[in-house]
Design an enzyme around this catalytic site. Structure first.
Site, PDB file in Angstrom:
ATOM      1  N   THR A 186     -23.773  48.992  83.341  1.00  0.00           N
ATOM      2  CA  THR A 186     -23.903  50.386  82.907  1.00  0.00           C
ATOM      3  C   THR A 186     -24.430  50.363  81.478  1.00  0.00           C
ATOM      4  O   THR A 186     -24.228  49.390  80.750  1.00  0.00           O
ATOM      5  CB  THR A 186     -22.541  51.097  82.907  1.00  0.00           C
ATOM      6  OG1 THR A 186     -21.695  50.393  82.000  1.00  0.00           O
ATOM      7  CG2 THR A 186     -21.905  51.089  84.272  1.00  0.00           C
ATOM      8  N   GLU A 331     -22.260  53.006  89.238  1.00  0.00           N
ATOM      9  CA  GLU A 331     -21.018  52.638  89.930  1.00  0.00           C
ATOM     10  C   GLU A 331     -20.983  53.130  91.373  1.00  0.00           C
ATOM     11  O   GLU A 331     -20.109  52.751  92.140  1.00  0.00           O
ATOM     12  CB  GLU A 331     -19.804  53.229  89.189  1.00  0.00           C
ATOM     13  CG  GLU A 331     -19.497  52.554  87.864  1.00  0.00           C
ATOM     14  CD  GLU A 331     -20.243  53.174  86.688  1.00  0.00           C
ATOM     15  OE1 GLU A 331     -21.308  53.772  86.896  1.00  0.00           O
ATOM     16  OE2 GLU A 331     -19.743  53.054  85.548  1.00  0.00           O
ATOM     17  N   LYS A 440     -16.026  72.318  73.486  1.00  0.00           N
ATOM     18  CA  LYS A 440     -14.748  73.032  73.637  1.00  0.00           C
ATOM     19  C   LYS A 440     -14.667  74.125  72.583  1.00  0.00           C
ATOM     20  O   LYS A 440     -14.431  73.861  71.410  1.00  0.00           O
ATOM     21  CB  LYS A 440     -13.590  72.047  73.528  1.00  0.00           C
ATOM     22  CG  LYS A 440     -13.667  71.002  74.618  1.00  0.00           C
ATOM     23  CD  LYS A 440     -12.426  70.132  74.694  1.00  0.00           C
ATOM     24  CE  LYS A 440     -12.565  69.140  75.828  1.00  0.00           C
ATOM     25  NZ  LYS A 440     -13.163  67.858  75.461  1.00  0.00           N
ATOM     26  N   TRP A 445     -14.404  75.767  77.957  1.00  0.00           N
ATOM     27  CA  TRP A 445     -15.470  74.777  77.988  1.00  0.00           C
ATOM     28  C   TRP A 445     -16.844  75.435  78.147  1.00  0.00           C
ATOM     29  O   TRP A 445     -17.023  76.353  78.949  1.00  0.00           O
ATOM     30  CB  TRP A 445     -15.258  73.800  79.162  1.00  0.00           C
ATOM     31  CG  TRP A 445     -14.110  72.862  78.935  1.00  0.00           C
ATOM     32  CD1 TRP A 445     -13.232  72.871  77.890  1.00  0.00           C
ATOM     33  CD2 TRP A 445     -13.716  71.769  79.766  1.00  0.00           C
ATOM     34  NE1 TRP A 445     -12.323  71.866  78.015  1.00  0.00           N
ATOM     35  CE2 TRP A 445     -12.589  71.170  79.157  1.00  0.00           C
ATOM     36  CE3 TRP A 445     -14.205  71.240  80.958  1.00  0.00           C
ATOM     37  CZ2 TRP A 445     -11.955  70.053  79.727  1.00  0.00           C
ATOM     38  CZ3 TRP A 445     -13.568  70.146  81.515  1.00  0.00           C
ATOM     39  CH2 TRP A 445     -12.449  69.550  80.894  1.00  0.00           C
TER      40      TRP A 445
HETATM   41  P1  AMP Z   1     -26.281  55.925  85.320  1.00  0.00           P
HETATM   42  O1  AMP Z   1     -25.156  55.092  85.786  1.00  0.00           O
HETATM   43  O2  AMP Z   1     -27.005  55.342  84.152  1.00  0.00           O
HETATM   44  O3  AMP Z   1     -27.197  56.269  86.443  1.00  0.00           O
HETATM   45  O4  AMP Z   1     -25.689  57.290  84.775  1.00  0.00           O
HETATM   46  C1  AMP Z   1     -24.881  58.108  85.585  1.00  0.00           C
HETATM   47  C2  AMP Z   1     -24.657  59.438  84.924  1.00  0.00           C
HETATM   48  O5  AMP Z   1     -25.884  60.162  84.803  1.00  0.00           O
HETATM   49  C3  AMP Z   1     -23.765  60.363  85.697  1.00  0.00           C
HETATM   50  O6  AMP Z   1     -22.409  60.063  85.509  1.00  0.00           O
HETATM   51  C4  AMP Z   1     -24.160  61.723  85.140  1.00  0.00           C
HETATM   52  O7  AMP Z   1     -23.520  62.003  83.918  1.00  0.00           O
HETATM   53  C5  AMP Z   1     -25.632  61.553  84.881  1.00  0.00           C
HETATM   54  N1  AMP Z   1     -26.418  62.142  85.983  1.00  0.00           N
HETATM   55  C6  AMP Z   1     -26.980  61.511  87.023  1.00  0.00           C
HETATM   56  N2  AMP Z   1     -27.641  62.375  87.813  1.00  0.00           N
HETATM   57  C7  AMP Z   1     -27.487  63.597  87.271  1.00  0.00           C
HETATM   58  C8  AMP Z   1     -27.921  64.917  87.611  1.00  0.00           C
HETATM   59  N3  AMP Z   1     -28.675  65.157  88.688  1.00  0.00           N
HETATM   60  N4  AMP Z   1     -27.541  65.934  86.804  1.00  0.00           N
HETATM   61  C9  AMP Z   1     -26.780  65.718  85.706  1.00  0.00           C
HETATM   62  N5  AMP Z   1     -26.350  64.508  85.330  1.00  0.00           N
HETATM   63  C10 AMP Z   1     -26.695  63.451  86.096  1.00  0.00           C
END
Ligand code: AMP
Length: 544
Positions: A186, A331, A440, A445
């Site tokens: 990550t 994940e 916040k 929120w």
């Molecule tokens: P990653 O593991 O780098 O793909 O990041 C995952 C995170 O990206 C998620 O927990 C979200 O916060 C964000 N994310 C992924 N897809 C979206 C989406 N369609 N809209 C908003 N946030 C997203």
């Protein structure tokens, strides 16, 4: 107890490439190589060459359970290498070249990569750190003899030489379906990156689920262009889903700009493609400038960040391309939800349809989902209540590599995504924010994402970010940070006026500020942490 009498057929990823080669052997993979020319091959050849490279890896001494790093764009050699690595029971560790040098050093050492494969474009990145990578025995350059660069990398080898030396007479190494086959860290906005370990089983199950008609919708007749890199969250399952279906694959290599992507969409008659919003922003800008259309493209899957409504509308109205908004995370292998219509939604008005599609969508089969309050109580699916988004399923992480980050599941096996979301009565999830980014204000929120997406709808705005800034009365109030569109000089007043009546009054930003650049993470997300640092101590006009 009566047992089922079906065969034990292990869910291993090599069965995917075996199937593609046998039943779709003639289907093409087209690559824009990093060297420039377009290269064409097919699943039968890819299968043979993957087995040859598997032999080569064994000859290099890579054993079962050992880790091989890859730093490469989407291309045929990278694809072959994935299956070769997994096919000898080793673990394919994708390296994101956009990570900082010290993060790369950390993850390559933490994962104990034995061999690193790389595109020639990434030679300088690895040369700069190779003296800090004591475990790496060899570097394999994903190119042919003719294009081998001069390099200071110790023990550097040429991929094509290695492949040519083998005969491909090789059976995949037998593994347990629960054995590791993939590893992706990550991005780690706080603390060290953490390794997500995929198994053969999780990748096969996830590939099947993600290929489904209401998800990616992959068919043998499709031509699929994954713009999303293979080093980003398992390439959204496409490296498995496309060959499962026998779809043609179009690999864009290093060129992800609007014109280059358009060229491939057009010349290869691409029907399905997938990437993050910033890629589509570049494509849409190119289309607008050139007047080009997208006659072959049926569906574009967009995720990684929220899709701005104006992007949705432009694809659907101006180019007649169906947008499928998706949410996921490393994940989750990574697809969690997609906003495909349910029965009856085809008949909604255009605006109502867009209301559905700005949501991140409903869970695919194999993803269980709920939202909870701070005490873990489940919240209603009324589209209003928002809380912690929790997930559970066979392709969702149960822990990080080497136990980093400690226990990640609660007592009932739920994984906290770190996202805050609503769920509506039809099961459509909408992300309000990352839990860390939510603003916040007076105990309530405010969703930074919703304000950002509204702001980018203004024609003079290229990109927008919203962060919470300290406020004496309300704790935090939203500050809107705007990167103006090229050649534009928007004012605070015109942007606020544009937003008025489109969101609740108390959600309106207390101030608007203009910047030349908005910082992004290695996976293209807005770096809120950096912005919060940059605007630390910012005095809002309302705070006086
Ligand atoms: P990653 O593991 O780098 O793909 O990041 C995952 C995170 O990206 C998620 O927990 C979200 O916060 C964000 N994310 C992924 N897809 C979206 C989406 N369609 N809209 C908003 N946030 C997203």
């Amino acid at each position: 107890m009566m047992r089922g009498l079906m065969q034990e057929w292990p869910l291993v990823v090599t069965s995917v490439i075996d199937h593609a080669a046998q039943w779709h052997g003639e289907r093409e993979m087209v690559t824009r190589t990093v060297e420039g020319p377009i290269h064409r091959t097919n699943y039968a050849e890819l299968h043979l060459r993957a087995r040859k490279f598997a032999q080569a890896l064994q000859r290099l001494g890579v054993g079962k359970g050992e880790v091989v790093g890859t730093m490469a764009w989407n291309g045929f050699r990278h694809f072959e290498a994935w299956y070769a690595i997994m096919g000898i029971g080793a673990v394919c560790h994708t390296l994101n070249p956009r990570l900082f040098a010290e993060q790369l050093v950390y993850i390559i050492n933490h994962a104990e990569d034995r061999v690193v494969l790389l595109d020639t474009t990434f030679v300088p990145i690895l040369e700069a750190i190779s003296d800090q990578l004591p475990n790496v025995k060899a570097y394999v350059l994903l190119t042919d003899r003719e294009n081998m660069p001069e390099t200071k990398l110790p023990n550097s080898l040429c991929y094509e030489d290695l492949v040519e030396a083998e005969d491909g007479n090789f059976s995949w190494v037998a593994v347990d379906e629960r054995d590791a086959c993939g590893l992706c860290y990550t991005s780690g906005t706080t603390g060290n990156p953490k390794g997500v370990v995929y198994s053969h089983r999780s990748n096969v199950i996830h590939g099947l689920a993600a290929a489904g008609a209401d998800a990616i919708g992959a068919r043998s007749t499709d031509n699929i262009l994954p713009v999303v890199p293979m080093f980003h969250a398992n390439a959204w399952a496409l490296v498995f889903a496309a060959p499962m279906a026998g779809a043609k694959m179009v690999m864009p290599g290093a060129k992800l700009d609007g014109e280059s992507i358009y060229e491939l969409l057009d010349s290869e008659k691409v029907s399905i493609t997938a990437a993050v919003p910033t890629v589509w922003l570049m494509l849409l800008q190119y289309l607008e400038k050139s007047g080009a259309k997208l006659p072959h493209l049926n569906r574009v899957v967009i995720g990684g960040s929220a899709v701005p409504r104006v992007m949705l509308e432009t694809f659907e109205r101006d180019y007649d391309v169906e947008v499928v908004h998706a949410w996921g995370m490393t994940e989750l292998s990574p697809v969690g939800t997609l906003a495909s219509f349910k029965s009856g939604m085809e008949d909604l008005s255009f605006d109502q349809q867009m209301d559905v599609k700005v949501k991140q969508g409903r869970p695919i089969y194999t993803v269980e989902m709920k939202i909870t309050d701070d005490d873990g109580n489940e919240l209603l699916h009324d589209g209003e209540a928002f809380g912690h988004l929790m997930v559970r399923g066979p392709a969702i992480a149960s822990a990080y590599l080497k136990g980093e980050g400690g226990k990640v599941l609660d007592d009932d096996g739920w994984f906290d995504t770190g996202d805050v979301a609503t769920l509506d009565p039809l099961g459509f999830m909408q992300i309000t924010d990352r839990a860390k980014d939510v603003i916040k204000s007076g105990g309530e929120w405010i969703s930074s994402i919703e304000i950002e997406n509204l702001a980018v709808g203004h024609p003079k705005v290229a990109e927008a970010a919203v962060i919470g800034v300290a406020h004496p009365k309300w704790d935090e109030r939203p500050l809107l940070i705007v990167l103006p569109a090229e050649g534009e000089k928007p004012t605070k007043e015109e942007i606020l006026e544009f937003m008025e009546d489109k969101i609740a009054k108390w959600w309106m930003p207390d101030d608007v500020t203009f910047v030349d650049e908005i910082p992004h993470t290695a996976t293209g997300k807005i770096q809120k942490l950096a912005l919060r640092k940059q605007f630390e101590g910012y005095e809002l006009p309302t705070a006086k």
